[in-house]
Design a protein around this motif. Structure first.
Motif, PDB file in Angstrom:
ATOM      1  N   ASN A 153       1.060   5.471  -1.104  1.00 14.28           N
ATOM      2  CA  ASN A 153       0.225   6.637  -1.415  1.00 14.28           C
ATOM      3  C   ASN A 153       0.590   7.308  -2.736  1.00 14.28           C
ATOM      4  OD1 ASN A 153      -1.318   6.415   0.949  1.00 14.28           O
ATOM      5  ND2 ASN A 153       0.225   7.517   2.147  1.00 14.28           N
ATOM      6  N   HIS A 154       1.842   7.257  -3.134  1.00 13.56           N
ATOM      7  CA  HIS A 154       2.265   7.949  -4.361  1.00 13.56           C
ATOM      8  C   HIS A 154       2.981   6.960  -5.279  1.00 13.56           C
ATOM      9  CE1 HIS A 154       1.168  11.718  -2.444  1.00 13.56           C
ATOM     10  NE2 HIS A 154       1.919  11.393  -1.407  1.00 13.56           N
ATOM     11  N   GLN A 173     -10.166 -10.061  -7.501  1.00 10.06           N
ATOM     12  CA  GLN A 173     -10.378  -8.615  -7.619  1.00 10.06           C
ATOM     13  C   GLN A 173     -11.569  -8.289  -8.515  1.00 10.06           C
ATOM     14  OE1 GLN A 173      -9.529  -6.457 -10.452  1.00 10.06           O
ATOM     15  NE2 GLN A 173      -9.854  -4.548  -9.310  1.00 10.06           N
ATOM     16  N   GLN A 186      -1.469  -3.006 -10.695  1.00 11.98           N
ATOM     17  CA  GLN A 186      -1.412  -1.732  -9.996  1.00 11.98           C
ATOM     18  C   GLN A 186      -2.807  -1.157  -9.798  1.00 11.98           C
ATOM     19  OE1 GLN A 186       1.578   0.912 -11.522  1.00 11.98           O
ATOM     20  NE2 GLN A 186       0.595   2.747 -10.668  1.00 11.98           N
ATOM     21  N   GLY A 187      -3.175  -0.916  -8.541  1.00  8.98           N
ATOM     22  CA  GLY A 187      -4.443  -0.290  -8.210  1.00  8.98           C
ATOM     23  C   GLY A 187      -4.259   1.202  -7.959  1.00  8.98           C
ATOM     24  N   ASP A 188      -5.263   1.836  -7.330  1.00  9.71           N
ATOM     25  CA  ASP A 188      -5.194   3.279  -7.093  1.00  9.71           C
ATOM     26  C   ASP A 188      -4.047   3.648  -6.154  1.00  9.71           C
ATOM     27  OD1 ASP A 188      -7.349   3.683  -8.727  1.00  9.71           O
ATOM     28  OD2 ASP A 188      -8.820   3.580  -7.093  1.00  9.71           O
ATOM     29  N   ASN A 189      -3.908   2.928  -5.081  1.00 12.52           N
ATOM     30  CA  ASN A 189      -2.835   3.242  -4.126  1.00 12.52           C
ATOM     31  C   ASN A 189      -2.147   1.977  -3.634  1.00 12.52           C
ATOM     32  OD1 ASN A 189      -4.943   2.276  -2.594  1.00 12.52           O
ATOM     33  ND2 ASN A 189      -4.546   3.670  -0.878  1.00 12.52           N
ATOM     34  N   TYR A 190      -2.131   0.951  -4.466  1.00 12.01           N
ATOM     35  CA  TYR A 190      -1.470  -0.288  -4.076  1.00 12.01           C
ATOM     36  C   TYR A 190      -0.952  -1.011  -5.309  1.00 12.01           C
ATOM     37  CZ  TYR A 190      -5.656  -2.842  -5.610  1.00 12.01           C
ATOM     38  OH  TYR A 190      -6.687  -3.347  -6.361  1.00 12.01           O
ATOM     39  N   THR A 247       3.036   6.874  -8.495  1.00  9.82           N
ATOM     40  CA  THR A 247       3.623   7.439  -9.716  1.00  9.82           C
ATOM     41  C   THR A 247       5.112   7.708  -9.555  1.00  9.82           C
ATOM     42  OG1 THR A 247       2.930   9.639  -8.940  1.00  9.82           O
ATOM     43  CG2 THR A 247       1.463   8.481 -10.479  1.00  9.82           C
ATOM     44  N   GLN A 250       0.858  -1.180   0.000  1.00  5.98           N
ATOM     45  CA  GLN A 250       0.000   0.000   0.000  1.00  5.98           C
ATOM     46  C   GLN A 250       0.895   1.229   0.000  1.00  5.98           C
ATOM     47  OE1 GLN A 250      -2.547   0.647   3.482  1.00  5.98           O
ATOM     48  NE2 GLN A 250      -4.220   1.167   2.097  1.00  5.98           N
TER      49      GLN A 250
END
Length: 472
Positions: free
Chosen positions: A122-123, A160, A139-143, A125, A120
Protein backbone atom coordinates in the motif's frame (compact mmCIF):
# COMPACT_ATOMS: atom_id res chain seq x y z
CA UNK A 1 -56.94 -1.40 44.81
CA UNK A 2 -57.44 -0.94 41.09
CA UNK A 3 -60.79 -1.85 39.69
CA UNK A 4 -60.22 -3.98 36.54
CA UNK A 5 -63.66 -3.10 35.27
CA UNK A 6 -63.10 0.66 35.34
CA UNK A 7 -59.33 0.96 34.63
CA UNK A 8 -58.88 0.39 30.93
CA UNK A 9 -57.31 2.16 27.95
CA UNK A 10 -59.48 3.54 25.27
CA UNK A 11 -59.17 1.67 21.94
CA UNK A 12 -56.94 3.27 19.26
CA UNK A 13 -58.60 5.12 16.50
CA UNK A 14 -58.28 4.08 12.87
CA UNK A 15 -55.78 6.90 12.17
CA UNK A 16 -53.70 5.93 15.18
CA UNK A 17 -53.61 2.30 13.98
CA UNK A 18 -52.42 3.44 10.56
CA UNK A 19 -49.79 5.72 12.08
CA UNK A 20 -48.44 2.93 14.26
CA UNK A 21 -48.26 0.46 11.31
CA UNK A 22 -46.51 3.10 9.21
CA UNK A 23 -44.00 3.66 12.01
CA UNK A 24 -43.16 -0.04 12.24
CA UNK A 25 -42.99 -0.35 8.44
CA UNK A 26 -40.38 2.41 8.30
CA UNK A 27 -38.36 0.75 11.06
CA UNK A 28 -38.44 -2.66 9.38
CA UNK A 29 -37.71 -1.20 5.94
CA UNK A 30 -34.84 0.84 7.31
CA UNK A 31 -33.40 -2.19 9.05
CA UNK A 32 -33.58 -4.26 5.87
CA UNK A 33 -31.97 -1.45 3.88
CA UNK A 34 -29.14 -1.14 6.41
CA UNK A 35 -28.60 -4.90 6.30
CA UNK A 36 -28.45 -4.84 2.49
CA UNK A 37 -26.01 -1.92 2.51
CA UNK A 38 -23.77 -3.58 5.10
CA UNK A 39 -23.85 -6.85 3.14
CA UNK A 40 -22.98 -5.05 -0.09
CA UNK A 41 -20.14 -3.20 1.60
CA UNK A 42 -18.81 -6.44 3.14
CA UNK A 43 -19.04 -8.22 -0.25
CA UNK A 44 -17.22 -5.33 -1.95
CA UNK A 45 -14.55 -5.26 0.76
CA UNK A 46 -14.09 -9.04 0.68
CA UNK A 47 -13.83 -9.07 -3.14
CA UNK A 48 -11.36 -6.22 -3.08
CA UNK A 49 -8.96 -7.95 -0.71
CA UNK A 50 -9.33 -11.48 -2.12
CA UNK A 51 -9.34 -10.92 -5.89
CA UNK A 52 -5.86 -11.50 -7.30
CA UNK A 53 -4.68 -8.55 -9.43
CA UNK A 54 -1.49 -10.24 -10.59
CA UNK A 55 -2.87 -13.16 -12.58
CA UNK A 56 -3.68 -10.69 -15.38
CA UNK A 57 0.04 -9.80 -15.57
CA UNK A 58 1.33 -13.38 -15.90
CA UNK A 59 2.21 -14.30 -19.53
CA UNK A 60 -0.01 -16.84 -21.26
CA UNK A 61 2.91 -19.30 -21.51
CA UNK A 62 3.47 -19.35 -17.72
CA UNK A 63 4.17 -22.88 -16.50
CA UNK A 64 3.38 -22.31 -12.83
CA UNK A 65 1.52 -19.57 -10.99
CA UNK A 66 1.09 -19.15 -7.23
CA UNK A 67 -0.43 -16.38 -5.16
CA UNK A 68 -0.78 -15.86 -1.40
CA UNK A 69 -2.48 -13.15 0.65
CA UNK A 70 -3.09 -12.10 4.22
CA UNK A 71 -5.95 -13.78 6.03
CA UNK A 72 -9.31 -12.01 5.79
CA UNK A 73 -9.74 -12.40 9.55
CA UNK A 74 -7.42 -10.42 11.83
CA UNK A 75 -6.59 -13.53 13.88
CA UNK A 76 -5.61 -15.55 10.81
CA UNK A 77 -2.15 -16.13 9.36
CA UNK A 78 -0.34 -13.20 7.79
CA UNK A 79 1.85 -13.35 4.70
CA UNK A 80 4.98 -14.13 6.72
CA UNK A 81 3.27 -17.09 8.43
CA UNK A 82 2.33 -18.92 5.21
CA UNK A 83 4.34 -22.13 4.54
CA UNK A 84 5.36 -21.28 0.96
CA UNK A 85 6.84 -17.91 1.91
CA UNK A 86 10.35 -19.37 1.56
CA UNK A 87 9.93 -18.84 -2.20
CA UNK A 88 10.38 -15.13 -1.43
CA UNK A 89 13.35 -15.47 0.93
CA UNK A 90 15.40 -12.92 -1.08
CA UNK A 91 12.78 -10.23 -0.51
CA UNK A 92 12.06 -10.31 3.23
CA UNK A 93 11.69 -6.53 3.61
CA UNK A 94 9.14 -6.39 0.80
CA UNK A 95 7.25 -9.43 2.12
CA UNK A 96 6.90 -7.82 5.55
CA UNK A 97 5.03 -4.88 4.00
CA UNK A 98 2.95 -6.88 1.49
CA UNK A 99 -0.72 -7.82 1.68
CA UNK A 100 -0.35 -10.22 -1.28
CA UNK A 101 2.57 -11.90 -3.04
CA UNK A 102 2.63 -13.93 -6.26
CA UNK A 103 5.19 -16.16 -7.94
CA UNK A 104 5.26 -17.22 -11.58
CA UNK A 105 7.59 -19.39 -13.67
CA UNK A 106 7.88 -18.32 -17.30
CA UNK A 107 9.96 -19.88 -20.12
CA UNK A 108 12.98 -18.00 -21.43
CA UNK A 109 14.73 -18.08 -24.79
CA UNK A 110 17.20 -20.73 -23.58
CA UNK A 111 14.58 -23.40 -22.79
CA UNK A 112 14.80 -22.61 -19.10
CA UNK A 113 12.32 -21.31 -16.54
CA UNK A 114 12.63 -17.91 -14.90
CA UNK A 115 10.87 -16.80 -11.69
CA UNK A 116 9.00 -13.50 -11.43
CA UNK A 117 7.89 -12.04 -8.10
CA UNK A 118 4.90 -9.76 -7.43
CA UNK A 119 4.28 -7.74 -4.26
CA UNK A 120 1.13 -5.77 -3.40
CA UNK A 121 2.14 -2.95 -1.03
CA UNK A 122 0.00 0.00 0.00
CA UNK A 123 2.83 2.47 0.68
CA UNK A 124 5.57 1.88 -1.86
CA UNK A 125 7.18 5.27 -1.31
CA UNK A 126 8.46 4.08 2.06
CA UNK A 127 10.45 1.32 0.34
CA UNK A 128 12.22 3.19 -2.46
CA UNK A 129 15.68 2.37 -1.07
CA UNK A 130 14.81 -1.32 -0.88
CA UNK A 131 13.28 -1.42 -4.37
CA UNK A 132 16.31 0.28 -5.92
CA UNK A 133 18.43 -2.74 -4.96
CA UNK A 134 16.69 -4.81 -7.67
CA UNK A 135 17.70 -3.60 -11.15
CA UNK A 136 14.99 -5.48 -13.08
CA UNK A 137 11.71 -4.27 -11.64
CA UNK A 138 8.52 -2.48 -12.59
CA UNK A 139 6.60 -0.32 -10.13
CA UNK A 140 2.84 0.19 -10.38
CA UNK A 141 0.47 2.25 -8.22
CA UNK A 142 0.46 -0.16 -5.29
CA UNK A 143 2.57 -3.06 -6.47
CA UNK A 144 6.02 -3.99 -7.68
CA UNK A 145 7.22 -6.70 -10.07
CA UNK A 146 10.76 -8.08 -9.78
CA UNK A 147 12.52 -10.37 -12.27
CA UNK A 148 15.99 -11.88 -12.38
CA UNK A 149 16.77 -10.39 -15.80
CA UNK A 150 15.44 -7.83 -18.26
CA UNK A 151 14.25 -10.42 -20.80
CA UNK A 152 11.82 -11.89 -18.28
CA UNK A 153 10.66 -8.49 -17.04
CA UNK A 154 9.96 -7.42 -20.63
CA UNK A 155 7.58 -10.40 -21.01
CA UNK A 156 5.59 -9.09 -18.03
CA UNK A 157 5.56 -5.56 -19.43
CA UNK A 158 4.23 -6.82 -22.79
CA UNK A 159 1.26 -8.33 -20.94
CA UNK A 160 0.81 -5.17 -18.87
CA UNK A 161 0.70 -3.09 -22.08
CA UNK A 162 -1.74 -5.58 -23.68
CA UNK A 163 0.76 -6.50 -26.38
CA UNK A 164 0.35 -10.19 -25.62
CA UNK A 165 -2.19 -12.37 -23.82
CA UNK A 166 -2.32 -12.98 -20.09
CA UNK A 167 -2.47 -16.38 -18.35
CA UNK A 168 -5.86 -15.33 -16.98
CA UNK A 169 -7.34 -16.07 -20.42
CA UNK A 170 -6.88 -19.81 -19.87
CA UNK A 171 -6.74 -20.38 -16.10
CA UNK A 172 -8.78 -17.67 -14.37
CA UNK A 173 -12.05 -19.58 -14.74
CA UNK A 174 -10.65 -22.50 -12.71
CA UNK A 175 -8.64 -20.42 -10.26
CA UNK A 176 -9.85 -20.09 -6.66
CA UNK A 177 -8.54 -17.14 -4.68
CA UNK A 178 -8.04 -18.80 -1.32
CA UNK A 179 -5.31 -17.76 1.09
CA UNK A 180 -2.82 -19.66 -1.06
CA UNK A 181 -3.73 -20.77 -4.60
CA UNK A 182 -1.66 -22.25 -7.42
CA UNK A 183 -2.00 -23.61 -10.96
CA UNK A 184 0.39 -25.85 -12.89
CA UNK A 185 -0.38 -25.54 -16.60
CA UNK A 186 -0.36 -28.94 -18.32
CA UNK A 187 -0.03 -27.50 -21.85
CA UNK A 188 2.79 -25.09 -20.99
CA UNK A 189 4.65 -27.71 -18.95
CA UNK A 190 4.54 -30.15 -21.87
CA UNK A 191 5.84 -27.42 -24.20
CA UNK A 192 8.73 -26.77 -21.82
CA UNK A 193 9.54 -30.47 -21.25
CA UNK A 194 9.52 -31.24 -24.99
CA UNK A 195 13.01 -29.74 -25.21
CA UNK A 196 14.39 -32.40 -22.83
CA UNK A 197 14.68 -36.00 -24.11
CA UNK A 198 15.48 -37.62 -20.73
CA UNK A 199 13.10 -40.35 -19.54
CA UNK A 200 12.01 -38.59 -16.35
CA UNK A 201 10.81 -35.58 -18.33
CA UNK A 202 8.90 -37.73 -20.81
CA UNK A 203 7.25 -39.59 -17.93
CA UNK A 204 6.22 -36.33 -16.27
CA UNK A 205 4.76 -35.01 -19.52
CA UNK A 206 2.82 -38.24 -19.97
CA UNK A 207 1.36 -38.19 -16.44
CA UNK A 208 0.17 -34.57 -16.33
CA UNK A 209 -2.78 -34.49 -18.72
CA UNK A 210 -4.76 -31.63 -17.10
CA UNK A 211 -3.98 -28.38 -15.32
CA UNK A 212 -3.32 -29.08 -11.63
CA UNK A 213 -5.10 -26.58 -9.42
CA UNK A 214 -4.54 -26.33 -5.67
CA UNK A 215 -5.49 -24.24 -2.65
CA UNK A 216 -4.09 -23.99 0.87
CA UNK A 217 -5.91 -22.56 3.88
CA UNK A 218 -5.30 -22.37 7.60
CA UNK A 219 -7.62 -24.31 9.90
CA UNK A 220 -6.90 -24.08 13.60
CA UNK A 221 -3.27 -25.17 14.07
CA UNK A 222 -3.05 -26.96 10.73
CA UNK A 223 -2.85 -26.10 7.06
CA UNK A 224 -5.42 -27.83 4.86
CA UNK A 225 -4.74 -28.25 1.15
CA UNK A 226 -6.84 -29.43 -1.78
CA UNK A 227 -5.47 -30.41 -5.19
CA UNK A 228 -7.72 -30.96 -8.19
CA UNK A 229 -6.88 -32.88 -11.37
CA UNK A 230 -4.18 -34.87 -9.59
CA UNK A 231 -2.05 -37.19 -11.73
CA UNK A 232 -3.87 -40.49 -11.61
CA UNK A 233 -5.17 -42.26 -8.57
CA UNK A 234 -6.78 -45.35 -7.15
CA UNK A 235 -10.11 -46.21 -5.62
CA UNK A 236 -8.63 -48.71 -3.16
CA UNK A 237 -8.21 -48.03 0.55
CA UNK A 238 -4.97 -48.92 2.39
CA UNK A 239 -4.27 -52.61 2.95
CA UNK A 240 -2.47 -52.09 6.25
CA UNK A 241 -3.88 -50.30 9.29
CA UNK A 242 -0.63 -49.37 11.07
CA UNK A 243 2.83 -48.08 10.21
CA UNK A 244 6.31 -48.70 11.66
CA UNK A 245 7.45 -45.88 13.90
CA UNK A 246 10.49 -44.93 11.83
CA UNK A 247 8.83 -44.83 8.39
CA UNK A 248 9.63 -41.90 6.09
CA UNK A 249 7.04 -42.12 3.30
CA UNK A 250 3.90 -44.23 2.92
CA UNK A 251 1.84 -44.70 -0.26
CA UNK A 252 -1.24 -46.85 -0.61
CA UNK A 253 -2.89 -48.26 -3.72
CA UNK A 254 0.27 -48.23 -5.88
CA UNK A 255 0.12 -50.44 -8.98
CA UNK A 256 3.73 -51.09 -9.95
CA UNK A 257 2.67 -52.80 -13.17
CA UNK A 258 1.03 -49.54 -14.30
CA UNK A 259 4.19 -47.62 -13.33
CA UNK A 260 6.43 -49.92 -15.40
CA UNK A 261 3.93 -49.79 -18.25
CA UNK A 262 4.15 -45.99 -18.29
CA UNK A 263 7.93 -46.25 -18.39
CA UNK A 264 7.74 -48.57 -21.37
CA UNK A 265 5.36 -46.27 -23.21
CA UNK A 266 7.57 -43.25 -22.50
CA UNK A 267 10.74 -45.03 -23.62
CA UNK A 268 10.38 -47.71 -26.29
CA UNK A 269 13.94 -48.82 -25.56
CA UNK A 270 12.92 -49.93 -22.06
CA UNK A 271 9.95 -51.80 -23.47
CA UNK A 272 12.16 -53.59 -26.03
CA UNK A 273 14.76 -54.45 -23.37
CA UNK A 274 12.07 -55.93 -21.11
CA UNK A 275 10.73 -58.10 -23.93
CA UNK A 276 14.25 -59.31 -24.65
CA UNK A 277 14.73 -60.26 -20.99
CA UNK A 278 11.36 -62.06 -20.96
CA UNK A 279 12.30 -64.11 -24.03
CA UNK A 280 15.75 -64.89 -22.64
CA UNK A 281 14.43 -66.14 -19.29
CA UNK A 282 11.84 -68.26 -21.06
CA UNK A 283 14.40 -69.91 -23.36
CA UNK A 284 17.21 -70.41 -20.80
CA UNK A 285 15.30 -71.16 -17.61
CA UNK A 286 11.85 -72.04 -18.92
CA UNK A 287 10.59 -69.26 -16.67
CA UNK A 288 7.58 -67.11 -17.65
CA UNK A 289 8.28 -63.80 -15.96
CA UNK A 290 5.31 -62.11 -17.68
CA UNK A 291 2.84 -64.32 -15.82
CA UNK A 292 4.58 -63.68 -12.50
CA UNK A 293 4.66 -59.91 -13.01
CA UNK A 294 0.99 -59.86 -13.98
CA UNK A 295 -0.13 -61.95 -11.01
CA UNK A 296 1.98 -60.28 -8.32
CA UNK A 297 2.56 -56.62 -9.13
CA UNK A 298 -0.50 -55.88 -11.29
CA UNK A 299 -2.52 -55.17 -8.16
CA UNK A 300 -2.79 -52.37 -5.59
CA UNK A 301 -0.01 -52.40 -3.04
CA UNK A 302 0.98 -50.34 -0.01
CA UNK A 303 4.58 -49.12 -0.14
CA UNK A 304 6.60 -47.90 2.85
CA UNK A 305 10.02 -46.25 2.49
CA UNK A 306 12.63 -45.92 5.25
CA UNK A 307 16.12 -44.59 5.70
CA UNK A 308 18.59 -47.43 5.16
CA UNK A 309 19.07 -49.33 8.40
CA UNK A 310 22.42 -50.58 7.10
CA UNK A 311 24.39 -50.36 3.88
CA UNK A 312 22.48 -51.93 0.99
CA UNK A 313 22.43 -51.91 -2.79
CA UNK A 314 19.26 -49.77 -2.95
CA UNK A 315 20.46 -46.99 -0.64
CA UNK A 316 17.19 -47.13 1.34
CA UNK A 317 14.88 -49.70 2.89
CA UNK A 318 11.43 -50.47 1.52
CA UNK A 319 8.44 -52.63 2.28
CA UNK A 320 5.62 -53.55 -0.09
CA UNK A 321 2.35 -55.08 1.11
CA UNK A 322 -0.30 -56.70 -1.09
CA UNK A 323 -3.11 -59.21 -0.71
CA UNK A 324 -2.15 -62.86 -0.41
CA UNK A 325 -1.36 -64.72 -3.64
CA UNK A 326 -1.08 -68.51 -4.21
CA UNK A 327 2.07 -70.24 -2.96
CA UNK A 328 3.04 -71.03 -6.55
CA UNK A 329 3.37 -67.29 -7.24
CA UNK A 330 5.58 -66.82 -4.18
CA UNK A 331 7.74 -69.73 -5.34
CA UNK A 332 8.01 -67.96 -8.70
CA UNK A 333 9.10 -64.78 -6.91
CA UNK A 334 11.86 -66.75 -5.17
CA UNK A 335 13.03 -68.16 -8.50
CA UNK A 336 13.06 -64.75 -10.18
CA UNK A 337 15.26 -63.27 -7.43
CA UNK A 338 17.77 -66.13 -7.67
CA UNK A 339 17.85 -65.87 -11.47
CA UNK A 340 18.67 -62.16 -11.19
CA UNK A 341 21.50 -62.95 -8.74
CA UNK A 342 22.76 -65.72 -10.99
CA UNK A 343 22.94 -63.36 -13.96
CA UNK A 344 24.78 -60.81 -11.83
CA UNK A 345 27.24 -63.33 -10.35
CA UNK A 346 27.84 -66.27 -12.73
CA UNK A 347 29.78 -69.16 -11.21
CA UNK A 348 33.15 -70.32 -12.54
CA UNK A 349 33.06 -73.96 -13.67
CA UNK A 350 36.39 -75.56 -14.65
CA UNK A 351 36.12 -78.11 -17.48
CA UNK A 352 38.77 -80.43 -18.95
CA UNK A 353 38.45 -80.80 -22.69
CA UNK A 354 39.20 -84.06 -24.59
CA UNK A 355 42.65 -82.75 -25.48
CA UNK A 356 43.29 -82.34 -21.73
CA UNK A 357 43.23 -78.57 -21.96
CA UNK A 358 41.43 -76.71 -19.19
CA UNK A 359 38.84 -73.97 -19.69
CA UNK A 360 36.81 -71.95 -17.24
CA UNK A 361 33.14 -71.58 -18.04
CA UNK A 362 30.85 -68.98 -16.51
CA UNK A 363 27.43 -70.39 -15.69
CA UNK A 364 24.47 -68.50 -14.25
CA UNK A 365 23.17 -71.08 -11.79
CA UNK A 366 20.18 -69.90 -9.71
CA UNK A 367 20.53 -72.99 -7.47
CA UNK A 368 23.68 -71.50 -5.95
CA UNK A 369 21.49 -69.17 -3.86
CA UNK A 370 19.31 -70.97 -1.35
CA UNK A 371 16.41 -69.27 0.37
CA UNK A 372 16.46 -69.39 4.18
CA UNK A 373 13.53 -69.33 6.62
CA UNK A 374 13.15 -67.93 10.10
CA UNK A 375 10.13 -68.49 12.31
CA UNK A 376 9.22 -65.42 14.34
CA UNK A 377 5.90 -66.73 15.71
CA UNK A 378 3.73 -69.80 15.47
CA UNK A 379 2.00 -68.33 12.42
CA UNK A 380 4.73 -66.14 10.87
CA UNK A 381 7.73 -67.30 8.88
CA UNK A 382 10.16 -65.03 7.05
CA UNK A 383 11.76 -66.25 3.81
CA UNK A 384 14.97 -64.46 2.80
CA UNK A 385 18.04 -64.62 0.56
CA UNK A 386 21.25 -62.59 0.73
CA UNK A 387 24.26 -61.67 -1.40
CA UNK A 388 26.89 -59.93 0.78
CA UNK A 389 29.08 -58.92 -2.19
CA UNK A 390 26.62 -56.16 -3.07
CA UNK A 391 24.84 -55.79 0.30
CA UNK A 392 21.73 -57.35 -1.19
CA UNK A 393 18.88 -58.78 0.89
CA UNK A 394 15.40 -59.78 -0.15
CA UNK A 395 12.72 -61.15 2.14
CA UNK A 396 9.01 -61.84 2.29
CA UNK A 397 6.42 -63.20 4.70
CA UNK A 398 2.77 -64.19 4.33
CA UNK A 399 0.83 -63.04 7.39
CA UNK A 400 -2.91 -62.61 8.05
CA UNK A 401 -3.93 -62.80 4.41
CA UNK A 402 -1.24 -60.37 3.23
CA UNK A 403 2.22 -60.66 1.68
CA UNK A 404 4.99 -58.43 3.04
CA UNK A 405 8.04 -57.93 0.80
CA UNK A 406 11.17 -56.04 1.86
CA UNK A 407 14.88 -55.63 1.20
CA UNK A 408 15.46 -56.05 4.93
CA UNK A 409 14.53 -59.13 6.99
CA UNK A 410 14.86 -57.01 10.12
CA UNK A 411 12.20 -54.62 8.83
CA UNK A 412 9.78 -57.50 8.39
CA UNK A 413 10.43 -58.74 11.93
CA UNK A 414 9.84 -55.27 13.37
CA UNK A 415 6.67 -54.76 11.39
CA UNK A 416 5.14 -58.13 12.21
CA UNK A 417 6.00 -58.13 15.91
CA UNK A 418 6.92 -54.54 16.78
CA UNK A 419 5.19 -51.40 18.08
CA UNK A 420 3.22 -49.68 15.32
CA UNK A 421 1.48 -46.35 14.79
CA UNK A 422 -2.29 -46.54 14.08
CA UNK A 423 -2.87 -45.20 10.57
CA UNK A 424 -6.27 -43.80 11.57
CA UNK A 425 -4.65 -41.43 14.08
CA UNK A 426 -1.98 -40.23 11.67
CA UNK A 427 -4.53 -39.34 8.99
CA UNK A 428 -7.06 -37.47 11.14
CA UNK A 429 -7.01 -34.20 9.21
CA UNK A 430 -10.65 -33.29 9.55
CA UNK A 431 -11.00 -33.25 5.76
CA UNK A 432 -13.18 -36.30 5.25
CA UNK A 433 -12.73 -40.04 5.18
CA UNK A 434 -10.37 -41.22 2.45
CA UNK A 435 -12.05 -43.03 -0.41
CA UNK A 436 -8.90 -44.07 -2.25
CA UNK A 437 -5.14 -43.68 -2.22
CA UNK A 438 -3.38 -42.30 0.82
CA UNK A 439 0.10 -40.89 1.34
CA UNK A 440 1.83 -39.90 4.57
CA UNK A 441 5.21 -38.17 4.76
CA UNK A 442 7.00 -38.27 8.10
CA UNK A 443 8.91 -35.09 8.82
CA UNK A 444 9.91 -36.12 12.35
CA UNK A 445 12.98 -37.93 13.54
CA UNK A 446 11.91 -39.60 16.77
CA UNK A 447 8.35 -40.89 16.74
CA UNK A 448 7.86 -42.65 20.06
CA UNK A 449 6.02 -39.59 21.40
CA UNK A 450 4.46 -38.84 18.05
CA UNK A 451 2.05 -36.03 17.22
CA UNK A 452 0.33 -34.99 14.00
CA UNK A 453 2.76 -32.07 13.76
CA UNK A 454 5.31 -34.48 12.35
CA UNK A 455 3.33 -35.62 9.34
CA UNK A 456 2.16 -34.41 5.96
CA UNK A 457 -1.00 -36.34 5.05
CA UNK A 458 -2.42 -36.62 1.51
CA UNK A 459 -5.84 -38.17 1.32
CA UNK A 460 -7.40 -38.98 -2.06
CA UNK A 461 -11.12 -38.26 -1.88
CA UNK A 462 -11.81 -39.39 -5.46
CA UNK A 463 -10.10 -39.79 -8.83
CA UNK A 464 -9.86 -36.02 -9.32
CA UNK A 465 -9.33 -34.53 -5.86
CA UNK A 466 -6.69 -34.98 -3.18
CA UNK A 467 -6.93 -33.24 0.18
CA UNK A 468 -4.53 -33.23 3.10
CA UNK A 469 -2.98 -31.38 5.99
CA UNK A 470 0.27 -30.53 7.73
CA UNK A 471 1.46 -28.31 10.56
CA UNK A 472 3.88 -25.46 10.01
Amino acid sequence: MTDPFTDYSAPLSVNEHRSQKKHWSWLIGGGVLCLVLVSCFFWWWLKKITVDPFITLAPIDSVFYLTARDSVMPWGAGITDIPIISLFSDFNLLVDKSTRVSYVLVPNSSNGLEPVYFFQINHLTDLENVISQFPHHYQGDNYIVIAKNQETLDKILEVQKAKTFSASVVIENQFSNQQVSFVLSSHNLKQYLSAYPELQYRLLAKLITKDIVGVLNQKSDQWIFEIKNNIGGTSTTPIITSLPQDFKVFFSGVNLFAVFQNWGEADLGIDAAFKQVVNGLLSVYDFDVTSLVTNIINRPADIILFDAGSSNVFGFDFMMVFDLVPEAELAGLEKLVTIILAQKFPQEVVRVLPDQSVVTELKAEPEYWQWQTEEISTSSVIHYVSEPRVDFNFAYAAVDGKVFVSNSPDRLKQFISGQLLPLSELTNCGVGTHQGGLAVINRGQKLFDYTLDQYVVMNQLNSQTTVGCFSY
